[in-house]
Design a protein around this motif. Structure first.
Motif, PDB file in Angstrom:
ATOM      1  N   LEU A 292      43.058  35.683  16.555  1.00 13.82           N
ATOM      2  CA  LEU A 292      43.518  35.213  15.249  1.00 13.82           C
ATOM      3  C   LEU A 292      44.933  35.740  14.976  1.00 13.82           C
ATOM      4  O   LEU A 292      45.749  35.061  14.349  1.00 13.82           O
ATOM      5  N   GLN A 293      45.208  36.934  15.478  1.00 18.54           N
ATOM      6  CA  GLN A 293      46.546  37.508  15.285  1.00 18.54           C
ATOM      7  C   GLN A 293      47.553  36.924  16.274  1.00 18.54           C
ATOM      8  O   GLN A 293      48.723  37.294  16.263  1.00 18.54           O
ATOM      9  N   GLY A 294      47.076  36.079  17.175  1.00 19.68           N
ATOM     10  CA  GLY A 294      47.986  35.507  18.165  1.00 19.68           C
ATOM     11  C   GLY A 294      48.258  36.445  19.331  1.00 19.68           C
ATOM     12  O   GLY A 294      49.309  36.386  19.961  1.00 19.68           O
ATOM     13  N   VAL A 295      47.283  37.324  19.613  1.00 16.39           N
ATOM     14  CA  VAL A 295      47.445  38.236  20.753  1.00 16.39           C
ATOM     15  C   VAL A 295      46.373  37.937  21.795  1.00 16.39           C
ATOM     16  O   VAL A 295      45.189  37.839  21.468  1.00 16.39           O
ATOM     17  N   VAL A 296      46.816  37.768  23.026  1.00 21.06           N
ATOM     18  CA  VAL A 296      45.860  37.596  24.121  1.00 21.06           C
ATOM     19  C   VAL A 296      45.870  38.894  24.933  1.00 21.06           C
ATOM     20  O   VAL A 296      46.933  39.439  25.232  1.00 21.06           O
ATOM     21  N   HIS A 297      44.692  39.447  25.220  1.00 21.47           N
ATOM     22  CA  HIS A 297      44.618  40.769  25.847  1.00 21.47           C
ATOM     23  C   HIS A 297      44.965  40.697  27.340  1.00 21.47           C
ATOM     24  O   HIS A 297      45.730  41.483  27.851  1.00 21.47           O
ATOM     25  N   ARG A 298      44.416  39.752  28.015  1.00 17.09           N
ATOM     26  CA  ARG A 298      44.686  39.449  29.434  1.00 17.09           C
ATOM     27  C   ARG A 298      44.156  40.474  30.441  1.00 17.09           C
ATOM     28  O   ARG A 298      44.395  40.327  31.634  1.00 17.09           O
ATOM     29  N   ASP A 299      43.461  41.501  29.969  1.00 17.98           N
ATOM     30  CA  ASP A 299      42.907  42.443  30.951  1.00 17.98           C
ATOM     31  C   ASP A 299      41.563  42.975  30.460  1.00 17.98           C
ATOM     32  O   ASP A 299      41.299  44.173  30.525  1.00 17.98           O
ATOM     33  N   LEU A 300      40.728  42.052  29.981  1.00 17.67           N
ATOM     34  CA  LEU A 300      39.416  42.482  29.487  1.00 17.67           C
ATOM     35  C   LEU A 300      38.497  42.747  30.679  1.00 17.67           C
ATOM     36  O   LEU A 300      38.325  41.888  31.547  1.00 17.67           O
ATOM     37  N   LYS A 301      37.939  43.932  30.691  1.00 20.79           N
ATOM     38  CA  LYS A 301      37.020  44.351  31.758  1.00 20.79           C
ATOM     39  C   LYS A 301      36.315  45.611  31.268  1.00 20.79           C
ATOM     40  O   LYS A 301      36.786  46.245  30.311  1.00 20.79           O
TER      41      LYS A 301
END
Ligand SMILES: Nc1ncnc2c1ncn2[C@@H]1O[C@H](COP(=O)(O)OP(=O)(O)OP(=O)(O)O)[C@@H](O)[C@H]1O
Ligand SMILES: [Ca+2]
Ligand SMILES: [Ca+2]
Length: 625
Positions: A292-301
């Motif tokens: 929602l804040q426009g942030v993609v984490h890209r390293d979820l694990k």
């Protein structure tokens, strides 16, 4: 499938090794010396003995991994965590500002950390990029610098971040509590003031490792995102960032309960459905918030989620925004970053957005429920192939004994098509989640993306969507109702542009500004002079692509077409249809739209109706030609 069996092992500094992306992997790869007694050596040889297998054989061996983990766990020689000879090299006590090489073993670190290499490459992202570039033979000159940056010392880089320089006077650094590719994390204490003695965590990132402009930018962005994203229960609390000549210090809340990965391992790899749900709800909540804040984490694990305490019911916190970025819902990113086992297919195809995070949550969900990795191979290219095929197995134990809803949930997160994949907020509305626990559903950024497309649609498409929305079932309406309620503070049955803005502002952090979400919303201005009721909201915010994944899609579509026939369908000539659709004159409209119109009465055919629902643009029509 492959077992989720352990912590990251040293990531080889060269990219020529057959070892899979070891960010996620595999302590086995490090322990060449003491194989567990019960386990065939070949099964352990992910890192060093694997070369005896051809790849097919290796992947077959991987099928047995579950048994391997079990026997490994039972074995009195479960020595994967035992110190390798490198241990002696690492076994001095921690202190501030030292090279990470001498910091690996602290009183509080688990023995497996002894296997960490002193100087792992600075970016695992590069690792994936490099593998792909090698495979495609396509390293562009500017990428070459990215790929080889760790080897080629780049001079003249500005490594000043503008952070405070007073770390040493404020904090006393203690033992190391964790380590990644970029830095190591220590406990620390406030030296003085009201907070004297209070514990924090400090991620220390040596400047010596920042050998490229991109690596420096990554650290800058990690701090910027951590600073901007605040106020979610499942997000590690950032306090401040400091720097000196040697290091950057990121000070944050100390999470004392260890990594999710360790907890999975300590439970022998598996969670009950209810326990998995409790973990996944927290992950989905914080990820929906980031999106929602426009942030993609890209390293979820699982390594990037920490428990605040050792307590069974401890809160889970997302950490490590080192690969995160700002992204608008209509924007596509193209840099290949992440960790191989968790990376989404569209990331490998270089066109992705926030949906890639949901894929990674799908991988975590799969691992939690069965203890195995859904996409597994012994080589990086094998993992990528499995990811691109996107066909995880649900045939093996324990899947047949798990609930239909659990499997459906995981399948919907691991949908290969990012447009069909559930969003994090939608996943929280999935029957598997909400059957046993009442969940507060967060606002979903997808709603705004779909509303934007709806507002720009022709009146004919709006009528088609309205017809489709009338066929939604109670389950499907659940999510829309939840979203509508979040936007409708006055409960008067309608929403206005003001309501939408207020709802967003209520949830906004500084990150939302940096990701330009408000600019994106400007497109909803057409709502300025009117309100939207729930019926129209359903038409505006339903996702045709997602409905298409349902078994009953055909019925939905036919039912909707019947409604559209009664209330919306009208005779239309091809030119008018083309102009309604906003097609450019370059599109050969007669050839393309011929079948969209029923020849008997000149009204839209079923095919035309379904195409219209999907929305068309001159570009995708030209592509379809
Ligand atoms: N706030 C914290 N509290 C306790 N431990 C932490 C905290 N932050 C990080 N750690 C520990 O340090 C490890 C490394 O931190 P982090 O993941 O941020 O580093 P990294 O170098 O970016 O890792 P990666 O190799 O995954 O990119 C974590 O896996 C965790 O074990
Ligand atoms: Ca990490
Ligand atoms: Ca990281």
């Amino acid at each position: 499938m492959g077992l989720c069996n352990s912590k990251p092992s040293p990531n080889p500094c060269t990219f020529a090794s057959p070892v899979p992306d070891t960010r996620i992997a595999d302590v086995r790869a490090n322990d060449n010396s003491i194989p567990p007694k019960d386990v065939p050596k070949s099964d352990l040889a992910a890192g060093n003995g694997g070369e005896n297998h051809n790849e097919e054989e290796k992947e077959k061996t991987g099928k047995n991994e579950k048994t391997v983990l079990e026997s490994v766990k039972k074995s009195p020689f479960f020595q994967f965590y035992s110190p390798s000879p490198a241990h002696y090299f690492f076994s001095k006590k921690s202190s501030a500002g030292r090279s990470p090489a001498t910091n690996a073993a602290s009183a509080n670190s688990t023995p497996k950390r002894f296997f960490k290499r002193p100087f792992p490459p600075p970016s695992p992202a590069k690792h994936i990029r490099a593998v792909l570039a090698r495979r495609h033979g396509s390293v562009k000159p500017n990428e070459a610098a990215i790929l080889e940056g760790s080897e080629a010392e780049v001079t003249g880089l500005d490594k000043s971040f503008g952070f405070s320089k007073h770390f040493g006077s404020k904090y006393e650094l203690g033992d190391e509590v964790g380590r990644g590719h970029f830095g190591y994390t220590c406990q620390a204490k406030f030296k003085k003031g009201d907070l004297k003695g209070q514990q924090v965590a400090v991620k220390v990132i040596p400047k010596a490792k920042m050998t490229t402009a991109i690596a420096i930018e990554d650290v800058r962005r990690e701090v910027k995102i951590l600073r901007a994203l605040t106020g979610h229960n499942n997000l590690v609390q950032f306090y401040d960032a400091y720097e000196d000549h040697d290091n950057v210090y990121i000070v944050m809340e100390l999470c004392e309960g260890g990594e999710l990965l360790d907890r999975i391992l300590s439970r022998g790899g598996k969670y009950t459905e209810d326990d998995a749900k409790a973990v996944l709800i927290q992950i989905l909540n914080v990820v929906a918030f980031c999106h929602l804040q426009g942030v993609v984490h890209r390293d979820l694990k699982p390594e990037n989620f920490l428990f605040t305490s050792k307590d069974e019911n401890s809160l889970l916190k997302a950490i490590d925004f080192g690969l995160s970025d700002f992204v608008r819902p209509d924007e596509r990113l193209n840099d290949i970053v992440g960790s191989a086992y968790y990376v989404a297919p569209e990331v490998l195809h270089r066109s992705y957005g926030i949906e890639a995070d949901v894929w990674s949550i799908g991988v975590i969900a799969y691992i939690l429920l069965c203890g195995s990795r859904p996409f597994w191979a012994r080589t990086e290219s094998g993992i990528f192939r499995a990811v691109l095929k996107a066909d995880p197995s649900f045939d093996e134990v324990p899947w047949p004994s798990l609930s239909f809803e659990a499997k459906d949930f995981v399948r919907r997160l691991l949908n290969k098509d990012q447009r069909k994949r559930l969003t994090a907020a939608q996943a929280l509305c999935h029957p598997w989640i909400r059957s046993s626990i009442e969940v507060k559903v967060p606002l979903d950024i997808l709603i705004f993306k779909l509303m934007k497309a709806y507002m720009r649609s022709s009146s004919l498409r709006k009528a088609a969507l309205r017809a489709l929305s009338k066929t939604l079932t109670v389950d499907e309406l659940y999510y829309l109702k939840e979203q509508f309620t979040l936007l409708e503070p006055n409960k008067n049955g309608t929403i206005s542009l003001e309501n939408i803005k207020t709802a967003l502002m209520k949830n906004a952090t500084d990150a939302m500004r940096d990701s330009h979400i408000p600019d994106f919303l400007a497109s909803l201005n057409a709502l300025q002079y009117r309100r939207m009721d729930f019926e129209e909201f359903c038409a505006a915010a339903l996702s045709v692509h997602q409905l298409e994944t349902l078994d009953r899609w055909e019925q939905h579509a036919h039912c909707a077409y019947e409604l559209f026939e009664k209330d919306g369908n009208r005779a239309i000539v091809i030119e008018e249809l083309a102009s309604e659709l906003g097609l450019s004159p370059s599109v050969p409209v007669h050839a393309i739209l011929h079948d969209w119109i029923r020849h008997t009465d000149g009204k839209l055919s079923f095919l035309g109706f379904v195409k219209l629902l999907h929305g068309v643009s001159s570009r995708n029509l030209a592509k379809a030609q």
